[in-house]
Design a protein around this motif. Structure first.
Motif, PDB file in Angstrom:
ATOM      1  N   SER A  13       0.801  -1.228   0.000  1.00  0.00           N
ATOM      2  CA  SER A  13       0.000   0.000   0.000  1.00  0.00           C
ATOM      3  C   SER A  13       0.830   1.273   0.000  1.00  0.00           C
ATOM      4  N   LEU A  14       2.160   1.158   0.005  1.00  0.00           N
ATOM      5  CA  LEU A  14       2.982   2.367  -0.025  1.00  0.00           C
ATOM      6  C   LEU A  14       2.701   3.142  -1.316  1.00  0.00           C
ATOM      7  N   PRO A  15       2.449   4.457  -1.232  1.00  0.00           N
ATOM      8  CA  PRO A  15       2.057   5.243  -2.408  1.00  0.00           C
ATOM      9  C   PRO A  15       3.246   5.682  -3.268  1.00  0.00           C
ATOM     10  N   PHE A  75       6.903  -4.796  -6.667  1.00  0.00           N
ATOM     11  CA  PHE A  75       7.235  -3.862  -7.746  1.00  0.00           C
ATOM     12  C   PHE A  75       6.046  -3.650  -8.691  1.00  0.00           C
ATOM     13  N   PRO A  76       5.339  -4.702  -9.116  1.00  0.00           N
ATOM     14  CA  PRO A  76       4.163  -4.480  -9.962  1.00  0.00           C
ATOM     15  C   PRO A  76       3.095  -3.625  -9.281  1.00  0.00           C
ATOM     16  N   ALA A  77       2.867  -3.838  -7.977  1.00  0.00           N
ATOM     17  CA  ALA A  77       1.867  -3.045  -7.261  1.00  0.00           C
ATOM     18  C   ALA A  77       2.274  -1.575  -7.199  1.00  0.00           C
ATOM     19  N   TRP A  78       3.545  -1.323  -7.113  1.00  0.00           N
ATOM     20  CA  TRP A  78       4.054   0.061  -7.064  1.00  0.00           C
ATOM     21  C   TRP A  78       4.149   0.697  -8.450  1.00  0.00           C
ATOM     22  N   GLY A  79       4.077  -0.116  -9.491  1.00  0.00           N
ATOM     23  CA  GLY A  79       4.304   0.414 -10.833  1.00  0.00           C
ATOM     24  C   GLY A  79       5.776   0.652 -11.103  1.00  0.00           C
ATOM     25  N   VAL A  80       6.639  -0.154 -10.481  1.00  0.00           N
ATOM     26  CA  VAL A  80       8.089   0.003 -10.609  1.00  0.00           C
ATOM     27  C   VAL A  80       8.639  -1.075 -11.551  1.00  0.00           C
ATOM     28  N   THR A  81       9.469  -0.652 -12.493  1.00  0.00           N
ATOM     29  CA  THR A  81      10.126  -1.562 -13.424  1.00  0.00           C
ATOM     30  C   THR A  81      11.534  -1.864 -12.930  1.00  0.00           C
ATOM     31  N   TYR A  82      11.837  -3.141 -12.741  1.00  0.00           N
ATOM     32  CA  TYR A  82      13.161  -3.538 -12.258  1.00  0.00           C
ATOM     33  C   TYR A  82      14.244  -3.151 -13.267  1.00  0.00           C
ATOM     34  N   MET A  83      15.400  -2.679 -12.720  1.00  0.00           N
ATOM     35  CA  MET A  83      16.502  -2.253 -13.580  1.00  0.00           C
ATOM     36  C   MET A  83      17.811  -2.982 -13.286  1.00  0.00           C
ATOM     37  N   ALA A  84      18.210  -3.065 -12.025  1.00  0.00           N
ATOM     38  CA  ALA A  84      19.517  -3.634 -11.699  1.00  0.00           C
ATOM     39  C   ALA A  84      19.577  -4.010 -10.219  1.00  0.00           C
TER      40      ALA A  84
END
Length: 416
Positions: A258-260, A291-300
């Motif tokens: 739930s972190l925004p 990461f998907p819930a946050w909308g974050v794309t993994y990079m490294a």
């Protein structure tokens, strides 16, 4: 060539190894650049894995064992995946460590990171103070909205050259509610603060918001142009260890869904850096759900390799359940097409290794400066650390105990 690197290290606290995709960091030197009237006490910071009596013996993993080797561990499916991850990064870790052991002049400085030992009385006093106040507990009582912190500003932040004496001695004070409130150091230098008869040092150009996780949404900016370009997160991951639970309160992993993160992200995007342990269950949760819930794309992935004052590892590299390193996962929050505008994508390496002598339990080395180097196309970088337990100049810090390591006992005054 090494002399130039050493000079840079003495000033910055960061030593970069050429050709090893690695660097060594002295957190005390890095943190000290956030302060004008105080310095972080090396003796207070380096309270673990720092023994002057250590002999320069061979690393543990290269010594012959006198005891009988145990039978190989039988791994389940999840543990096999974790071991595969370890094998993939092992060569990078070894190369970085070999580079450190080969930097003889740097190692001389590393062995002197902490110039003196605490007396027994000083150690007891520091331990007692660190246990006296629990911000997490105080923030939960009904009186919490009534508690206030006093910020003492010194008029004229400039110092007389070569004396360390301030130009003005008059103090201005701000008396502010300490919980559920954004507290900003409005001066150009660090200030001393008072709360419940204890003193704290607040670095220049820093601010913090102390609350439980339900109140983090109060930090979401009114518009995305005021969002953050760098978001560092060090969650109190759930853990069955009673030892860890005594040191700080943990939360169920699903709480962090739930972190925004999207709402905290600047319109141009944000570089997200998440600290994780080596547990495969946690890594899988981050990759498949968090990461998907946050909308974050993994990079490294970066790796923090922990060493002692003599340069050797704090434990055996291949010890399955207690490996001497932690992971920092990097990702991008925002529209994917904006990633190349915000970040120098080609400069972000995978499996970068940074080494340091650990500080207090679970205290992470300050890596914000490294992350800022990967940003481009933005003049003013806005940075935030979530679940922070110390403050940095120019950063916003949020958590239920961001002042934990700001107690004056962890600092030395430059005015004396």
């Amino acid at each position: 060539m090494e002399d130039g690197q050493l000079s840079s290290f003495i000033k910055s606290g960061i030593y970069r190894f050429r050709g090893a995709n690695a660097f060594f960091i002295d957190p005390v030197r890095v943190l000290n650049r956030s302060y004008t009237r105080h310095k972080v006490s090396p003796s207070a910071y380096y309270s673990r894995f720092f023994h002057f009596s250590e002999k320069l013996e061979a690393p543990a993993e290269s010594r012959k064992r006198k005891r009988k080797e145990k039978n190989p561990i039988s791994l389940n499916a999840r543990e096999k995946v974790a071991d595969q991850r370890h094998q993939e990064v092992r060569s990078f870790l070894l190369k970085a460590h070999e580079a450190l052991l080969g930097a003889t002049e740097l190692l001389k400085l590393v062995r002197n990171l902490r110039p003196g030992e605490f007396s027994d009385e000083e150690r007891r006093e520091l331990t007692q103070q660190s246990c006296e106040l629990s911000f997490a507990d105080i923030g939960c009582v009904w009186q919490a909205p009534l508690y206030e912190i006093v910020l003492n500003y010194q008029e004229g932040d400039a110092f007389i050259e070569n004396t360390g004496s301030p130009c003005g001695q008059h103090l201005k004070q701000d008396v502010i509610p300490i919980f559920d409130n954004l507290i900003v150091n409005k001066g150009s230098g660090d200030v001393e603060a008072e709360f419940l008869n204890q003193n704290y040092i607040i670095p220049k150009e820093s601010c913090f918001y102390m609350s439980d996780v339900q109140k983090i949404h109060n930090l979401v900016p009114a518009d995305s142009e005021s969002g953050f370009n760098i978001i560092v997160i060090d969650p109190p991951w759930e853990n069955s260890s009673a030892h860890q639970k005594r040191r700080y309160k943990t939360l169920p992993n699903r709480t962090f869904l739930s972190l925004p993160i999207r709402k905290l992200t600047h319109s141009a995007g944000a570089l997200v850096a998440l600290w994780v342990t080596n547990r495969e269950k946690l890594r899988s949760f981050v990759e498949k759900e968090l990461f998907p819930a946050w909308g974050v794309t993994y990079m490294a992935s970066f790796h923090w390799l922990k060493v002692k004052a003599n340069g050797f590892l704090i434990g055996e590299l291949d010890l399955f359940h207690h490996r001497p390193y932690e992971c920092l996962l990097l990702g991008f929050s925002g529209e994917k097409e904006n990633a190349s505008n915000l970040l120098r994508l080609n400069d972000i390496p995978n499996n970068l290794v940074f080494m340091s002598v650990p500080g207090d339990y679970s205290r992470k080395p300050p890596i914000g400066e490294l992350l800022v180097e990967y940003l481009s196309g933005t003049k003013h970088v806005r940075c935030i650390e979530l679940f922070s337990r110390e403050l940095l100049a120019g950063w916003t810090s949020w958590g239920n105990e961001p002042l934990l390591f700001q107690t004056s006992k962890y600092f030395l005054s430059m005015e004396k």
